[in-house]
Structure formats: C-alpha cells, structure tokens
Design a protein around this motif. Structure first.
Motif, PDB file in Angstrom:
ATOM      1  N   ALA A 157       0.833  -1.209   0.000  1.00 15.34           N
ATOM      2  CA  ALA A 157       0.000   0.000   0.000  1.00 15.34           C
ATOM      3  C   ALA A 157       0.863   1.252   0.000  1.00 15.34           C
ATOM      4  N   LEU A 158       1.892   1.276   0.812  1.00 18.51           N
ATOM      5  CA  LEU A 158       2.744   2.460   0.916  1.00 18.51           C
ATOM      6  C   LEU A 158       3.527   2.713  -0.365  1.00 18.51           C
ATOM      7  N   GLU A 159       3.842   1.658  -1.110  1.00 16.02           N
ATOM      8  CA  GLU A 159       4.598   1.814  -2.355  1.00 16.02           C
ATOM      9  C   GLU A 159       3.783   2.493  -3.453  1.00 16.02           C
ATOM     10  N   LEU A 160       2.473   2.636  -3.255  1.00 14.53           N
ATOM     11  CA  LEU A 160       1.642   3.296  -4.256  1.00 14.53           C
ATOM     12  C   LEU A 160       1.882   4.796  -4.305  1.00 14.53           C
ATOM     13  N   TRP A 161       2.473   5.367  -3.242  1.00 19.48           N
ATOM     14  CA  TRP A 161       2.701   6.807  -3.206  1.00 19.48           C
ATOM     15  C   TRP A 161       3.858   7.179  -4.118  1.00 19.48           C
ATOM     16  N   ARG A 162       3.595   8.132  -5.029  1.00 17.01           N
ATOM     17  CA  ARG A 162       4.638   8.655  -5.922  1.00 17.01           C
ATOM     18  C   ARG A 162       4.905  10.133  -5.651  1.00 17.01           C
ATOM     19  N   GLY A 163       4.145  10.713  -4.745  1.00 18.20           N
ATOM     20  CA  GLY A 163       4.268  12.140  -4.448  1.00 18.20           C
ATOM     21  C   GLY A 163       3.040  12.603  -3.688  1.00 18.20           C
ATOM     22  N   ALA A 164       2.880  13.914  -3.570  1.00  9.71           N
ATOM     23  CA  ALA A 164       1.748  14.461  -2.823  1.00  9.71           C
ATOM     24  C   ALA A 164       0.441  14.080  -3.503  1.00  9.71           C
ATOM     25  N   PRO A 165      -0.563  13.619  -2.728  1.00 11.84           N
ATOM     26  CA  PRO A 165      -1.845  13.253  -3.338  1.00 11.84           C
ATOM     27  C   PRO A 165      -2.572  14.478  -3.879  1.00 11.84           C
ATOM     28  N   PHE A 166      -3.275  14.267  -4.992  1.00 14.39           N
ATOM     29  CA  PHE A 166      -4.045  15.338  -5.634  1.00 14.39           C
ATOM     30  C   PHE A 166      -3.163  16.537  -5.971  1.00 14.39           C
ATOM     31  N   ALA A 167      -1.914  16.256  -6.332  1.00 13.16           N
ATOM     32  CA  ALA A 167      -0.970  17.337  -6.612  1.00 13.16           C
ATOM     33  C   ALA A 167      -1.430  18.197  -7.783  1.00 13.16           C
ATOM     34  N   ASP A 168      -2.277  17.648  -8.651  1.00 14.97           N
ATOM     35  CA  ASP A 168      -2.699  18.377  -9.844  1.00 14.97           C
ATOM     36  C   ASP A 168      -4.057  19.050  -9.695  1.00 14.97           C
ATOM     37  N   LEU A 169      -4.613  19.066  -8.477  1.00 19.44           N
ATOM     38  CA  LEU A 169      -5.849  19.813  -8.293  1.00 19.44           C
ATOM     39  C   LEU A 169      -5.588  21.291  -8.547  1.00 19.44           C
ATOM     40  N   PRO A 170      -6.462  21.970  -9.251  1.00 20.46           N
ATOM     41  CA  PRO A 170      -6.267  23.402  -9.488  1.00 20.46           C
ATOM     42  C   PRO A 170      -6.231  24.172  -8.180  1.00 20.46           C
ATOM     43  N   PRO A 171      -5.519  25.305  -8.141  1.00 21.68           N
ATOM     44  CA  PRO A 171      -5.424  26.098  -6.902  1.00 21.68           C
ATOM     45  C   PRO A 171      -6.770  26.526  -6.340  1.00 21.68           C
ATOM     46  N   CYS A 172      -7.759  26.689  -7.216  1.00 21.56           N
ATOM     47  CA  CYS A 172      -9.057  27.157  -6.743  1.00 21.56           C
ATOM     48  C   CYS A 172      -9.895  26.050  -6.123  1.00 21.56           C
ATOM     49  N   VAL A 173      -9.437  24.809  -6.214  1.00 17.57           N
ATOM     50  CA  VAL A 173     -10.158  23.682  -5.610  1.00 17.57           C
ATOM     51  C   VAL A 173      -9.477  23.299  -4.312  1.00 17.57           C
ATOM     52  N   ASP A 174     -10.231  23.306  -3.228  1.00 13.80           N
ATOM     53  CA  ASP A 174      -9.659  23.002  -1.920  1.00 13.80           C
ATOM     54  C   ASP A 174      -9.637  21.496  -1.691  1.00 13.80           C
ATOM     55  N   GLY A 175      -8.476  20.904  -1.963  1.00 13.45           N
ATOM     56  CA  GLY A 175      -8.329  19.477  -1.694  1.00 13.45           C
ATOM     57  C   GLY A 175      -7.480  19.207  -0.474  1.00 13.45           C
ATOM     58  N   ALA A 176      -7.227  20.261   0.321  1.00 14.84           N
ATOM     59  CA  ALA A 176      -6.320  20.124   1.459  1.00 14.84           C
ATOM     60  C   ALA A 176      -6.834  19.126   2.485  1.00 14.84           C
ATOM     61  N   ALA A 177      -8.130  19.174   2.773  1.00 14.73           N
ATOM     62  CA  ALA A 177      -8.689  18.288   3.801  1.00 14.73           C
ATOM     63  C   ALA A 177      -8.565  16.829   3.380  1.00 14.73           C
ATOM     64  N   GLN A 178      -8.887  16.544   2.123  1.00 20.11           N
ATOM     65  CA  GLN A 178      -8.801  15.180   1.622  1.00 20.11           C
ATOM     66  C   GLN A 178      -7.354  14.702   1.579  1.00 20.11           C
TER      67      GLN A 178
END
Length: 288
Positions: A135-156
């Motif tokens: 499961a941990l090996e699935l991480w390649r970087g910050a999650p939702f890194a490509d969410l636009p700045p105007c979309v608040d994905g910080a909580a998720q």
C-alpha cells in the motif's frame, strides 16, 4: 461496445496519469487534467458542471464555459479510448467517472491500509507487513498534486497523509515484532526528523535502538523528544513513552522477548503482549 470497459489504472497519489489497458500512459494537461482529477477525487459520484467549471476557470469563468467543459470531457473520452463512454458519463447535473476494483490507486491504498491493520491485530505479522508495504509503495508524491489552486483538496489530502502515517507506523510495528530492529534505525531517524513531534515514531525509534544494543542512544532520543515537547508545546511526553523510557533504562528484557509462531506461520507477540502497537491491554507500551 462491451458491457464492461477494459481495465485501466488511474493514479492520483502523485502527478495524475492514466495507464490504459494496452500499457500506454496518458498524461492529460490543462483543462482536461483539472476535470479528470476532480472527477477521480469524487470517483463514482456525480460532479456538477458548476464544480467542474470552477476547477478549470476559477472566478474568471468565460461565457463559453459550458461548451469549453464539454470539449474537455470529449478530449478525455478520446484519451480513454473506445470504452470511454462506459466510464465517463453525462449524468445530471454534471459528469460521473466510474472505476472498477484495482483501477484507482487511492482506493487500493486505503484498502491495503485497512487490511494490513486488521492482519496486524490478528497476529498475522509477516502478512501484515507485506500488505502495508504494498500500500505504501503506491505513493509517488503528494496526493491530488494536480488539483487546481481554486479547488480546496487540502482536507482530503491531509486525511490521506494521516492514513499513510498510521500505515507506516503499523508497518514499522510489524518489523519490530519480526525482530528487525537494526534495519529500522536509519528509516526511523529520517521519519522522526520529518515528524519531530510525533511521539509514536520516537517511541518506535527508541525500541529499535534498544533492540540494536544501543541503549544510550535510545534514552537520548527520549530526552531530545521531551525537550522539544516542553519547549514547543509545553507538555510532557505521553505515559506510553515515559513507560518505555523507564523500561529501557531498567534494561527490561521482556521488550525483546522473541515472538511466537501462530498456526498460519506468521509471527505474533509473546503471551504477555509486550510489543509496541499491541492492541490487547497489558502493562507494556500500549498502541500509539
């Protein structure tokens, strides 16, 4: 068109990409990327045209936003191939993307963390370690890194990061129960530097050092943690960490008692339950 689309892989734990059934990797850009990330962050749920338009254009939405959004969705469907109509559908008041088992890295990550924790509680330590590592090996970087700045994905993203940290602690716990103290020291040094106020990691580092015959260094970790907690938060270390420090100070041999073997062949804690992360009540270090 088949009744069920060919399997693909949607990756959100890092820069977004899609691996098609034939192995081709799709890297959408611009508006289509913003639409895809928002749809995948809400996989199997309808996302309204209003939400998608805000993700693409923010406050400066053009009068042609609805038509532009349709064009972005059309481009995504072309990228996804012949089965796109079964995956990316128009459903009032917006659009819906469907994913199957094993197709969304976030879903696989969460299921692996849940299953690994369950296996660890059941004493299937070696199996739990493998499940959590996968499961941990699935991480390649910050999650939702490509969410636009105007979309608040910080909580998720924060929730996913906390789940990752808990899974990391569980995997380290499994390694400790398997007697891999020496191998863990360098990894835990890095983790405690990255998370200097997370007591659980410091406790695991103390135990790893103690198991590696480095008692003085284990006690030094406690002193450094205490100084930082007092200076930055005005609190003392938790009762669990204090108890571990006292037992290391007393060279308590039960901290390193060999694990027993379960019927399935996996290693489990001894009958007194004295291992970091053990869920059953006992007088030793409790679960963090």
């Amino acid at each position: 068109m088949s009744e069920r689309p060919d399997p693909v892989r949607f990756n959100l734990l890092g820069p977004v990409n899609v691996v098609l059934a034939d192995g081709r990797v799709v890297l959408p850009s611009g508006g289509p990327r913003a639409v895809l990330v928002l749809l995948l962050a809400n996989a199997d749920r309808v996302v309204s045209v209003e939400q998608l338009a805000s993700a693409v254009w923010g406050e400066h939405r053009p009068s042609t936003a609805a038509a532009g959004l349709r064009n972005h969705v059309l481009r995504l469907r072309r990228m996804l191939g012949d089965d796109a109509g079964l995956r990316l559908r128009t459903v009032a008041p917006g659009y819906l993307i469907t994913t199957g088992p094993g197709e969304l890295d976030v879903a696989d990550f969460l299921e692996g963390c849940r299953l690994g924790a369950e296996q660890l509680r059941a004493g299937e330590v070696a199996t739990a370690r493998q499940t959590l590592s996968t499961a941990l090996e699935l991480w390649r970087g910050a999650p939702f890194a490509d969410l636009p700045p105007c979309v608040d994905g910080a909580a998720q993203a924060h929730q996913l990061d906390e789940t990752r940290m808990k899974a990391w602690q569980d995997r380290v716990d499994a390694d400790l129960r398997l007697g891999r103290h020496r191998e863990l020291v360098a990894e835990l040094r890095g983790l405690t530097r990255a998370h200097p106020l997370r007591e659980a990691l410091h406790g695991q580092l103390m135990l790893a050092l103690y198991g590696a015959d480095r008692q003085a260094e284990a006690l030094a970790v406690y002193q450094e943690l205490r100084k930082r907690l007092v200076a930055e938060l005005g609190v003392e270390p938790s009762a669990q960490v204090v108890d571990l420090q006292l037992r290391i100070l007393a060279a308590d041999p039960s901290l390193l008692e060999p694990a027993e073997r379960s019927g399935s062949g996996a290693t489990v804690p001894g009958p007194d339950g004295r291992s970091v992360g053990q869920a059953a009540p006992c007088s030793s270090v409790k679960a963090w």
